[in-house]
Design an enzyme around this catalytic site. Structure first.
Site, PDB file in Angstrom:
ATOM      1  N   CYS A 234      65.542 -45.477 -72.394  1.00 31.08           N
ATOM      2  CA  CYS A 234      65.308 -44.117 -71.915  1.00 31.08           C
ATOM      3  C   CYS A 234      66.622 -43.454 -71.554  1.00 31.08           C
ATOM      4  CB  CYS A 234      64.402 -44.138 -70.693  1.00 31.08           C
ATOM      5  SG  CYS A 234      65.092 -45.075 -69.323  1.00 31.08           S
ATOM      6  N   GLY A 235      67.640 -44.258 -71.255  1.00 33.10           N
ATOM      7  CA  GLY A 235      68.936 -43.709 -70.877  1.00 33.10           C
ATOM      8  C   GLY A 235      69.388 -44.187 -69.514  1.00 33.10           C
TER       9      GLY A 235
END
Ligand code: SF4
Length: 244
Positions: A234-235
């Site tokens: 997702c980061g």
């Protein structure tokens, strides 16, 4: 965090020292070193109780940051509440600033079960929330549950590394543990899995089918995340938001 604490961490040496250490020893070192500046994150996913149990065994009141995107499985929210009560967890739940349904309609996402633009959705509803939590809590170090065998990106991580994005040390005590070791630890301590785990959800994020699906026995553990896309993170665990 005091500058001397940043400078005094010899991460290269520590990564060698802890290469084969038990995760509890790594957490103990982190608690001794960072004291009240130590926090952790948890998605309350399939095997999250392993990392949480290890962490509270050393530091029972450790702040646990839980990012609520607004699109989590209802089972995740119930599971988090159950675990919070059963283990007296110090959960800090951070929410997306966006109304989930309004955000979808404004951003051209007509089907709540599908994301056309996963990067935009993760940036607005997950990464912004995580970044805000880290600014507010400002931990000196952050325990995370990533494991090397989960993905190629995670295999490149080091157990102790400076994270520019969160502006603190990122510590991954379970980095070199296998799924089998996690399972054994959970059995030994009678720790519950997320309720969807039995249905083949090995890595659990948000509920759109483009974001999380069950996997087969021959698939990699994070194959069910953003299936069919290059994206496997997702980061949150990518430094400085790279690849978000
Ligand atoms: S995982 Fe999916 S629903 Fe969750 S924030 Fe990212 S794109 Fe949005």
């Amino acid at each position: 965090m005091p500058n001397e604490l940043v400078a005094n961490i010899d991460d290269q040496r520590l990564n060698q020292t802890f290469r084969h250490a038990h995760p509890a020893d790594v957490i103990r070192w982190a608690a001794d070193t960072f004291g009240s500046g130590l926090a952790m994150t948890s998605s309350f996913g399939a095997e999250s109780m392993c990392a949480i149990h290890l962490a509270i065994g050393v530091k029972p009141d450790i702040p646990i940051v839980f990012v609520n995107t607004g699109y989590l499985f209802p089972q995740t929210l119930v599971f988090m509440e159950q675990m919070r009560r059963r283990y007296h967890l110090n959960v800090w739940e951070y929410h997306s600033r966006n109304d989930p349904m309004v955000w979808l309609s404004v951003h051209g996402e007509p089907d709540p079960q599908v994301r056309r633009n996963v990067d935009a959705c993760c940036a607005a509803n997950k990464n912004e929330v995580f970044d805000r939590a880290m600014v507010e809590l400002a931990p000196a170090a952050w325990l995370r549950g990533v494991r090397a065998e989960q993905s190629e990106q995670r295999a490149k991580m080091r157990m102790i590394e400076w994270n520019n994005r969160a502006r603190c040390w990122a510590i991954s005590p379970l980095l070199h543990w296998s799924a089998r070791q996690i399972h054994q630890y959970m059995e030994q301590h009678e720790l519950p899995h997320h309720p969807l785990w039995k249905q083949g959800y090995v890595s659990i994020g948000c509920n759109p089918r483009t974001c999380t699906r069950a996997i087969g026995a021959d698939e990699r553990q994070r194959s069910g995340r953003w299936a069919g896309l290059e994206k496997k993170e997702c980061g949150i665990h990518l430094d400085q938001g790279a690849g978000i």
